[in-house]
Design a protein around this motif. Structure first.
Motif, PDB file in Angstrom:
ATOM      1  N   ALA A  18       0.922  -1.199  -0.025  1.00  0.00           N
ATOM      2  CA  ALA A  18       0.014  -0.075   0.003  1.00  0.00           C
ATOM      3  C   ALA A  18       0.734   1.331  -0.058  1.00  0.00           C
ATOM      4  O   ALA A  18       1.891   1.256   0.508  1.00  0.00           O
ATOM      5  CB  ALA A  18      -0.921  -0.041   1.278  1.00  0.00           C
ATOM      6  N   LEU A  19       0.281   2.110  -0.822  1.00  0.00           N
ATOM      7  CA  LEU A  19       1.109   3.619  -0.692  1.00  0.00           C
ATOM      8  C   LEU A  19       0.573   4.501   0.547  1.00  0.00           C
ATOM      9  O   LEU A  19      -0.598   4.612   0.639  1.00  0.00           O
ATOM     10  CB  LEU A  19       0.734   4.283  -2.112  1.00  0.00           C
ATOM     11  CG  LEU A  19       1.637   3.758  -3.236  1.00  0.00           C
ATOM     12  CD1 LEU A  19       1.206   4.672  -4.633  1.00  0.00           C
ATOM     13  CD2 LEU A  19       3.121   3.817  -3.208  1.00  0.00           C
ATOM     14  N   PRO A  20       1.328   5.096   1.254  1.00  0.00           N
ATOM     15  CA  PRO A  20       0.725   5.763   2.241  1.00  0.00           C
ATOM     16  C   PRO A  20       0.319   7.336   2.164  1.00  0.00           C
ATOM     17  O   PRO A  20      -0.713   7.543   2.692  1.00  0.00           O
ATOM     18  CB  PRO A  20       1.944   5.731   3.494  1.00  0.00           C
ATOM     19  CG  PRO A  20       3.060   5.050   3.017  1.00  0.00           C
ATOM     20  CD  PRO A  20       2.614   4.834   1.374  1.00  0.00           C
ATOM     21  N   MET A  21       0.879   8.048   1.174  1.00  0.00           N
ATOM     22  CA  MET A  21       0.669   9.507   0.948  1.00  0.00           C
ATOM     23  C   MET A  21       0.854   9.641  -0.453  1.00  0.00           C
ATOM     24  O   MET A  21       1.496   9.212  -1.247  1.00  0.00           O
ATOM     25  CB  MET A  21       1.710  10.299   1.812  1.00  0.00           C
ATOM     26  CG  MET A  21       1.431  10.284   3.436  1.00  0.00           C
ATOM     27  SD  MET A  21       2.947  10.716   4.217  1.00  0.00           S
ATOM     28  CE  MET A  21       3.350   9.163   4.448  1.00  0.00           C
ATOM     29  N   ALA A  22       0.096  10.961  -0.741  1.00  0.00           N
ATOM     30  CA  ALA A  22       0.375  11.663  -2.024  1.00  0.00           C
ATOM     31  C   ALA A  22       0.021  13.079  -1.896  1.00  0.00           C
ATOM     32  O   ALA A  22      -0.876  13.453  -1.140  1.00  0.00           O
ATOM     33  CB  ALA A  22      -0.628  11.081  -3.075  1.00  0.00           C
ATOM     34  N   ILE A  23       0.515  14.083  -2.600  1.00  0.00           N
ATOM     35  CA  ILE A  23       0.432  15.236  -2.646  1.00  0.00           C
ATOM     36  C   ILE A  23      -0.040  15.844  -3.901  1.00  0.00           C
ATOM     37  O   ILE A  23       0.583  15.549  -4.856  1.00  0.00           O
ATOM     38  CB  ILE A  23       1.531  16.312  -1.880  1.00  0.00           C
ATOM     39  CG1 ILE A  23       1.086  17.585  -1.329  1.00  0.00           C
ATOM     40  CG2 ILE A  23       2.801  15.930  -2.755  1.00  0.00           C
ATOM     41  CD1 ILE A  23       2.323  18.281  -0.481  1.00  0.00           C
ATOM     42  N   ALA A  24      -0.747  17.031  -4.028  1.00  0.00           N
ATOM     43  CA  ALA A  24      -0.921  17.608  -5.287  1.00  0.00           C
ATOM     44  C   ALA A  24      -0.906  19.080  -5.221  1.00  0.00           C
ATOM     45  O   ALA A  24      -1.328  19.630  -3.876  1.00  0.00           O
ATOM     46  CB  ALA A  24      -2.192  17.215  -5.934  1.00  0.00           C
ATOM     47  N   ALA A  25      -0.498  19.903  -6.171  1.00  0.00           N
ATOM     48  CA  ALA A  25      -0.503  21.313  -5.977  1.00  0.00           C
ATOM     49  C   ALA A  25      -2.110  22.009  -6.200  1.00  0.00           C
ATOM     50  O   ALA A  25      -2.503  21.642  -7.335  1.00  0.00           O
ATOM     51  CB  ALA A  25       0.494  22.004  -7.074  1.00  0.00           C
ATOM     52  N   ARG A  26      -2.254  22.807  -5.481  1.00  0.00           N
ATOM     53  CA  ARG A  26      -3.806  23.787  -5.882  1.00  0.00           C
ATOM     54  C   ARG A  26      -3.278  24.794  -6.560  1.00  0.00           C
ATOM     55  O   ARG A  26      -2.416  25.688  -6.370  1.00  0.00           O
ATOM     56  CB  ARG A  26      -4.432  23.945  -4.567  1.00  0.00           C
ATOM     57  CG  ARG A  26      -4.836  22.790  -3.629  1.00  0.00           C
ATOM     58  CD  ARG A  26      -5.659  23.527  -2.384  1.00  0.00           C
ATOM     59  NE  ARG A  26      -6.718  24.004  -2.733  1.00  0.00           N
ATOM     60  CZ  ARG A  26      -6.882  25.497  -2.369  1.00  0.00           C
ATOM     61  NH1 ARG A  26      -6.157  26.187  -1.540  1.00  0.00           N
ATOM     62  NH2 ARG A  26      -8.109  26.095  -2.592  1.00  0.00           N
ATOM     63  N   ASP A  71      -6.993  20.971  -9.526  1.00  0.00           N
ATOM     64  CA  ASP A  71      -7.340  21.717 -10.540  1.00  0.00           C
ATOM     65  C   ASP A  71      -8.206  22.887  -9.738  1.00  0.00           C
ATOM     66  O   ASP A  71      -8.197  22.769  -8.513  1.00  0.00           O
ATOM     67  CB  ASP A  71      -8.128  21.025 -11.447  1.00  0.00           C
ATOM     68  CG  ASP A  71      -9.608  20.642 -11.166  1.00  0.00           C
ATOM     69  OD1 ASP A  71     -10.108  21.279 -10.427  1.00  0.00           O
ATOM     70  OD2 ASP A  71      -9.785  19.379 -11.656  1.00  0.00           O
ATOM     71  N   SER A  72      -8.517  23.854 -10.253  1.00  0.00           N
ATOM     72  CA  SER A  72      -9.138  25.140  -9.906  1.00  0.00           C
ATOM     73  C   SER A  72     -10.588  24.662  -9.165  1.00  0.00           C
ATOM     74  O   SER A  72     -10.956  25.517  -8.246  1.00  0.00           O
ATOM     75  CB  SER A  72      -9.350  26.242 -10.753  1.00  0.00           C
ATOM     76  OG  SER A  72     -10.181  25.839 -11.929  1.00  0.00           O
ATOM     77  N   LYS A  73     -11.063  23.689  -9.361  1.00  0.00           N
ATOM     78  CA  LYS A  73     -12.448  23.317  -8.841  1.00  0.00           C
ATOM     79  C   LYS A  73     -12.355  22.478  -7.742  1.00  0.00           C
ATOM     80  O   LYS A  73     -13.258  21.988  -7.065  1.00  0.00           O
ATOM     81  CB  LYS A  73     -13.494  23.111  -9.822  1.00  0.00           C
ATOM     82  CG  LYS A  73     -13.614  24.240 -10.895  1.00  0.00           C
ATOM     83  CD  LYS A  73     -14.874  23.847 -11.971  1.00  0.00           C
ATOM     84  CE  LYS A  73     -14.954  24.807 -12.971  1.00  0.00           C
ATOM     85  NZ  LYS A  73     -15.878  24.544 -13.962  1.00  0.00           N
ATOM     86  N   GLY A  74     -11.047  21.894  -7.450  1.00  0.00           N
ATOM     87  CA  GLY A  74     -11.067  20.435  -6.616  1.00  0.00           C
ATOM     88  C   GLY A  74      -9.880  19.702  -7.018  1.00  0.00           C
ATOM     89  O   GLY A  74      -8.752  20.154  -7.185  1.00  0.00           O
TER      90      GLY A  74
END
Length: 366
Positions: A18-26, A71-74
């Protein structure tokens, strides 16, 4: 950063874990942080520009986290849920579990808007039915990319094939595109039911210059880093158990760069349609390199080094090293990804000091 909810530990690192974490830019600033809890829930929290949790996280049913994009909406989160294998029978061996892969669309408050399964199990098709495409224990991780409207999921998949009175289970990869309204875009020519086989480290990027989603895999089909559907060799490797495909980024000129490793040594390859035209032997002694865009004309390669990570900046056009190698004081995970941010920085979600905390490693633009 304290989350108040337990995070699945790094544990054994591999494409079956399992992968613990992920991040994304707003786009408006800050980030979305996704993490896998220990309660069969995938959590999603909003971070401010100081990488601090804002408000209360939301959560979704899920047994494995794959990726998150914004993205800009979520944004969209890619996760795995429990499915059904049915009765078979198998021609031999065991291949359970038979899980499903889902995109979850969320709004800017983190609440679900829609969900779409990108495998094909249903009430009338279980994992052991001919033609099933499901997620099992083996080589199943995936990544997301977006063209600003549609989202694409590229991931490892199990392939069920009838063989007389029983079925065999094979393994490959699958890429599906989903529209802004949550429907499968069956007309998208970049999507495919099965691409590489057997395959691992599915990597994808959207190229606005060509208007296409671009994918690469590591495969034991001639043991190489390849573009799928149809096969086109990017870099030739060997099947000695050390072939690993790192990440995929746009070149600042034409084409793409991908990081990969063979025999514990990382390389960078530049390619356009298939075969690499430039190889950079980085000298990094690692089996699992990460690669991320770092501003408009550079890229950052990162790899585990003891209890920290080592990093080197490269020119995204020529592939030449820029400056000296440096250290990032965060714990590496072989299969998690760095993400690029609009301000030219790159960020990575790492294990925190406790089971309910996460550390955000951010490399600021220079």
């Amino acid at each position: 950063m304290k989350l108040g909810v337990k995070v699945t530990g790094y544990g054994g690192q591999g494409d079956t874990e399992a992968l613990p974490m992920a991040i994304a830019a707003r786009p408006a600033g800050g980030s979305w942080l996704a993490w896998l809890g220990t309660d069969k829930r995938v959590y999603l929290g909003k971070l401010d520009c100081d990488d601090k949790l804002v408000g209360k996280p939301t959560s979704f049913t899920g047994i494995d986290l794959q990726d998150v994009q914004a993205d800009s909406k979520g944004g969209v989160i890619l996760l795995t849920r429990a499915g059904s294998c049915g009765s078979g029978p198998l021609c031999g061996g065991a291949s359970s579990p038979c899980n499903t892969m889902h995109m979850i669309r969320f709004d800017d408050s983190g609440k679900q808007v829609w969900e779409r399964q990108v495998t094909n199990l249903s009430s009338s098709r279980t994992g052991y039915d001919d033609g099933a495409r499901f997620v099992w224990w083996y080589q199943h991780h995936g990544r997301l990319a977006t063209d600003g409207k549609n989202y694409a999921a590229y991931f490892g998949v199990a392939i069920t094939v009838k063989n007389g009175s029983c079925v065999d289970i094979h393994e490959g990869d699958r890429m599906q595109v989903v529209s802004a309204s949550g429907n499968l875009v069956t007309s998208n020519k970049d999507a495919f039911e099965v691409g590489c086989s057997h395959a691992w480290t599915s990597r994808i990027v959207w190229d606005p210059r060509t208007g296409h989603f671009v994918t690469v895999c590591a495969t034991d089909n001639d043991c190489r880093i390849a573009r799928p559907n149809p096969y086109r060799t990017v870099a030739a490797g060997t099947c000695d158990g050390t072939l690993f495909g790192g990440d995929l980024v746009l070149s600042s000129k034409s084409g793409y760069w991908t990081a990969w490793s063979q025999g514990g040594t990382a390389r960078l390859e530049h390619f356009t349609t298939g075969k690499s035209d430039t190889t950079v032997r980085t000298g990094a002694a690692t089996a699992h390199p990460h690669l991320v865009a770092y501003g408009s004309k550079r890229m950052l390669m990162v790899w585990g080094s003891g209890s920290s990570m080592a990093a080197q900046v490269y020119d995204a056009g020529s592939g030449k090293a820029v400056g000296s190698k440096f250290t990032i004081a965060a714990k590496d995970h072989d299969y998690q990804a760095f993400k690029a941010f609009p301000d030219g920085s790159a960020a990575y979600a790492a294990a925190g000091s406790t089971s309910t905390s996460v550390r955000i490693a951010r490399i600021l633009p220079s």
